[in-house]
Design a protein around this motif. Structure first.
Motif, PDB file in Angstrom:
ATOM      1  N   TYR A 128       0.245   3.129  -8.964  1.00 19.95           N
ATOM      2  CA  TYR A 128      -0.372   3.148  -7.631  1.00 19.95           C
ATOM      3  C   TYR A 128       0.595   3.700  -6.580  1.00 19.95           C
ATOM      4  O   TYR A 128       0.205   4.492  -5.711  1.00 19.95           O
ATOM      5  CB  TYR A 128      -0.820   1.744  -7.235  1.00 19.95           C
ATOM      6  N   LEU A 129       1.854   3.287  -6.657  1.00 16.13           N
ATOM      7  CA  LEU A 129       2.847   3.771  -5.690  1.00 16.13           C
ATOM      8  C   LEU A 129       3.060   5.272  -5.828  1.00 16.13           C
ATOM      9  O   LEU A 129       3.224   5.992  -4.835  1.00 16.13           O
ATOM     10  CB  LEU A 129       4.170   3.025  -5.902  1.00 16.13           C
ATOM     11  N   LEU A 130       3.051   5.748  -7.080  1.00 24.25           N
ATOM     12  CA  LEU A 130       3.242   7.179  -7.318  1.00 24.25           C
ATOM     13  C   LEU A 130       2.060   7.982  -6.766  1.00 24.25           C
ATOM     14  O   LEU A 130       2.241   8.992  -6.079  1.00 24.25           O
ATOM     15  CB  LEU A 130       3.395   7.427  -8.817  1.00 24.25           C
ATOM     16  N   LEU A 131       0.839   7.516  -7.044  1.00 19.71           N
ATOM     17  CA  LEU A 131      -0.352   8.237  -6.575  1.00 19.71           C
ATOM     18  C   LEU A 131      -0.481   8.184  -5.056  1.00 19.71           C
ATOM     19  O   LEU A 131      -0.984   9.121  -4.436  1.00 19.71           O
ATOM     20  CB  LEU A 131      -1.607   7.644  -7.225  1.00 19.71           C
ATOM     21  N   ALA A 132      -0.009   7.086  -4.463  1.00 22.97           N
ATOM     22  CA  ALA A 132      -0.145   6.920  -3.009  1.00 22.97           C
ATOM     23  C   ALA A 132       0.667   7.942  -2.226  1.00 22.97           C
ATOM     24  O   ALA A 132       0.383   8.187  -1.053  1.00 22.97           O
ATOM     25  CB  ALA A 132       0.284   5.506  -2.616  1.00 22.97           C
ATOM     26  N   ARG A 133       1.650   8.552  -2.871  1.00 27.74           N
ATOM     27  CA  ARG A 133       2.457   9.563  -2.179  1.00 27.74           C
ATOM     28  C   ARG A 133       1.663  10.833  -1.899  1.00 27.74           C
ATOM     29  O   ARG A 133       1.979  11.577  -0.974  1.00 27.74           O
ATOM     30  CB  ARG A 133       3.677   9.918  -3.026  1.00 27.74           C
ATOM     31  N   THR A 134       0.648  11.077  -2.719  1.00 27.97           N
ATOM     32  CA  THR A 134      -0.073  12.356  -2.641  1.00 27.97           C
ATOM     33  C   THR A 134      -1.556  12.202  -2.343  1.00 27.97           C
ATOM     34  O   THR A 134      -2.128  13.025  -1.615  1.00 27.97           O
ATOM     35  CB  THR A 134       0.078  13.134  -3.962  1.00 27.97           C
ATOM     36  N   TYR A 135      -2.160  11.141  -2.865  1.00 28.70           N
ATOM     37  CA  TYR A 135      -3.615  11.060  -2.843  1.00 28.70           C
ATOM     38  C   TYR A 135      -4.131  10.024  -1.848  1.00 28.70           C
ATOM     39  O   TYR A 135      -3.388   9.159  -1.368  1.00 28.70           O
ATOM     40  CB  TYR A 135      -4.140  10.751  -4.253  1.00 28.70           C
ATOM     41  N   SER A 136      -5.427  10.115  -1.593  1.00 29.09           N
ATOM     42  CA  SER A 136      -6.066   9.258  -0.596  1.00 29.09           C
ATOM     43  C   SER A 136      -6.301   7.854  -1.147  1.00 29.09           C
ATOM     44  O   SER A 136      -6.260   7.620  -2.365  1.00 29.09           O
ATOM     45  CB  SER A 136      -7.409   9.853  -0.174  1.00 29.09           C
ATOM     46  N   LEU A 137      -6.576   6.950  -0.224  1.00 26.90           N
ATOM     47  CA  LEU A 137      -6.898   5.582  -0.603  1.00 26.90           C
ATOM     48  C   LEU A 137      -8.170   5.547  -1.442  1.00 26.90           C
ATOM     49  O   LEU A 137      -8.297   4.744  -2.365  1.00 26.90           O
ATOM     50  CB  LEU A 137      -7.070   4.725   0.654  1.00 26.90           C
ATOM     51  N   SER A 138      -9.104   6.436  -1.145  1.00 31.98           N
ATOM     52  CA  SER A 138     -10.351   6.484  -1.900  1.00 31.98           C
ATOM     53  C   SER A 138     -10.099   6.772  -3.373  1.00 31.98           C
ATOM     54  O   SER A 138     -10.667   6.122  -4.255  1.00 31.98           O
ATOM     55  CB  SER A 138     -11.280   7.550  -1.314  1.00 31.98           C
ATOM     56  N   LEU A 139      -9.228   7.739  -3.664  1.00 37.57           N
ATOM     57  CA  LEU A 139      -8.936   8.053  -5.062  1.00 37.57           C
ATOM     58  C   LEU A 139      -8.231   6.891  -5.743  1.00 37.57           C
ATOM     59  O   LEU A 139      -8.525   6.571  -6.901  1.00 37.57           O
ATOM     60  CB  LEU A 139      -8.082   9.313  -5.153  1.00 37.57           C
ATOM     61  N   LEU A 140      -7.318   6.252  -5.046  1.00 36.79           N
ATOM     62  CA  LEU A 140      -6.623   5.108  -5.644  1.00 36.79           C
ATOM     63  C   LEU A 140      -7.601   3.994  -5.999  1.00 36.79           C
ATOM     64  O   LEU A 140      -7.472   3.336  -7.039  1.00 36.79           O
ATOM     65  CB  LEU A 140      -5.553   4.581  -4.685  1.00 36.79           C
ATOM     66  N   ARG A 141      -8.573   3.776  -5.150  1.00 38.39           N
ATOM     67  CA  ARG A 141      -9.576   2.744  -5.436  1.00 38.39           C
ATOM     68  C   ARG A 141     -10.403   3.104  -6.667  1.00 38.39           C
ATOM     69  O   ARG A 141     -10.762   2.239  -7.468  1.00 38.39           O
ATOM     70  CB  ARG A 141     -10.483   2.558  -4.222  1.00 38.39           C
ATOM     71  N   GLN A 142     -10.697   4.390  -6.836  1.00 40.39           N
ATOM     72  CA  GLN A 142     -11.442   4.826  -8.011  1.00 40.39           C
ATOM     73  C   GLN A 142     -10.619   4.626  -9.278  1.00 40.39           C
ATOM     74  O   GLN A 142     -11.137   4.177 -10.306  1.00 40.39           O
ATOM     75  CB  GLN A 142     -11.833   6.294  -7.864  1.00 40.39           C
ATOM     76  N   VAL A 143      -9.336   4.966  -9.221  1.00 41.14           N
ATOM     77  CA  VAL A 143      -8.449   4.772 -10.373  1.00 41.14           C
ATOM     78  C   VAL A 143      -8.366   3.294 -10.725  1.00 41.14           C
ATOM     79  O   VAL A 143      -8.452   2.910 -11.901  1.00 41.14           O
ATOM     80  CB  VAL A 143      -7.048   5.342 -10.072  1.00 41.14           C
TER      81      VAL A 143
END
Length: 402
Positions: A128-143
């Motif tokens: 989650y920390l890695l993805l948060a550097r580049t992607y939106s909160l919406s994508l993180l919620r989907q993951v």
């Protein structure tokens, strides 16, 4: 007579299988022999007995070929693959494609090789920390949602004792600052937009007029067929939805169960559609052999349905021509909801017309309160102290008219 010694419980033989009811569903188990004499059971839980028998047959086939993995060797990527296989027929095409992309691009590269039983909350938190550097909160919620589903499947099938993704928070996710932006157009802006779109609708059909009036989604408008409109009774049936899956329009059903709906049409709207039907037939004759009679109401010059992305592009273009910013096709849906509610149509009725699951979505997300509504109900203390809504409304009307 001496008591018989208790029989020693023997291990189930390698490949032994069972099928039993389990909490309203059915559980299948197959025993897998491990090195060192150990055994593991691979289990699956499915809704029906018929499905359970098919799963059992597949597990036994995999076991005979040496392909059946024990819980200790199942990777996260393999588990995600099993989730896709189970949900493939349940998910809509766009959801399926999106989840496959989430696995391929984000989950498999980072968590895929890990054994499911070795997966720890810290592994997930690092992702989650890695993805948060580049992607939106919406994508993180989907993951997160997809990973939780997969691990819950592992829990149900006795592969792991708990869902380690359940309580992991999206730390580091960038929460966008919410800027209140009215998506709905005012009556004046909607009229200007429709005037800008009028030349296009002369040859393609009143797609923006109907979308702004009835709040159709772009895919619903693109998929709409003449057979779904009863001009005699003044009814429009929304049954289909043309969704975009990896760039390609794909036939499907409305977004939600409530999206499959029937909407009444005003006589004015019936006359508009009837006139367009005659004109569309004439255009087909003019085009000649190149015309494709697809049966769709809103079509290209060849008679084929519009790509939903094309409708979105056109909405932005006509908004710009009308001198309006941030006009979107979906904004017409917000406009329809807000204008109907502003003129006093009950929220429950508007909810049904738009195909929403609950009225709170209609009121909290799609409702824009226009400035003239505030002015309509303004009153002084004398009006506030009067009893009854009729007096208050009258006071507001008098003030507006003054």
């Amino acid at each position: 007579m001496p008591e018989a010694a208790p029989r020693k419980r023997t291990k189930a033989p390698n490949g032994a299988a069972s099928l039993r009811p389990y909490k309203g569903q059915y559980r299948v188990k197959v025993t897998v022999a491990m090195t060192g004499g150990r055994q593991q059971q691979v289990s699956r839980v499915v809704p029906t007995e018929a499905e359970a028998r098919l799963v059992l047959a597949q597990l036994l086939t995999d076991h005979s070929r040496g392909l059946l993995r024990s819980p200790h060797t199942l990777t996260v990527e393999a588990l995600l693959g099993e989730l896709i296989a189970i949900r493939r027929d349940e998910w809509k095409p766009k959801t399926l494609a999106n989840n496959e992309d989430l696995i391929r691009l984000h989950l498999a590269p980072h968590l895929g090789p890990l054994k499911v039983q070795k997966l720890k909350p810290q592994h997930i938190q690092q992702l989650y920390l890695l993805l948060a550097r580049t992607y939106s909160l919406s994508l993180l919620r989907q993951v997160r949602a997809l990973l939780r589903q997969a691990l819950q499947l592992a829990v149900v099938n006795d592969l792991v004792p708990r869902n380690v993704a359940k309580d992991v928070e999206l730390l580091g996710a960038r929460v966008p600052r919410r800027v209140k932006q009215n998506r709905a157009l005012s009556p004046e802006h909607l009229e200007a937009f429709l005037q800008a779109a009028a030349p296009f609708e002369e040859i393609a059909g009143p797609v923006f007029h109907i979308a702004g009036l009835l709040g159709l989604r772009r895919g619903e408008a693109a998929a709409l067929r003449w057979e779904q409109v009863d001009l005699g009774r003044g009814l429009l049936h929304v049954r289909d939805n043309l969704v975009v899956v990896r760039g390609r329009p794909t036939p499907g059903t409305p977004k939600t169960e409530a999206g499959d709906r029937t909407v009444p049409l005003a006589p004015e709207t019936v006359a508009l559609l009837a006139a367009w039907k005659v004109r569309q037939q004439a255009l087909g004759v003019m085009v000649g052999t190149k015309w494709i009679d697809s049966g769709h109401i809103f079509t290209t010059l060849k008679g084929t349905p519009f790509h939903p992305d094309r409708l979105s592009t056109l909405a932005r273009e006509f908004g710009t021509r009308a001198g309006l910013e941030h006009v979107t096709f979906h904004g017409l849906r917000h406009t329809s909801a807000s204008l109907h509610l502003a003129r006093g149509v009950p929220a429950e009725v508007v909810k049904t017309w738009l195909g929403h699951e609950n009225v709170s979505l209609t009121l909290n997300t799609y409702r824009t309160v226009y400035s003239h509504e505030h002015r309509l109900h303004v009153t002084g203390m004398s009006g506030l102290l009067q009893q009854g809504p009729d007096n208050l409304t009258l006071d507001g009307v008098l003030r507006v008219g003054a």
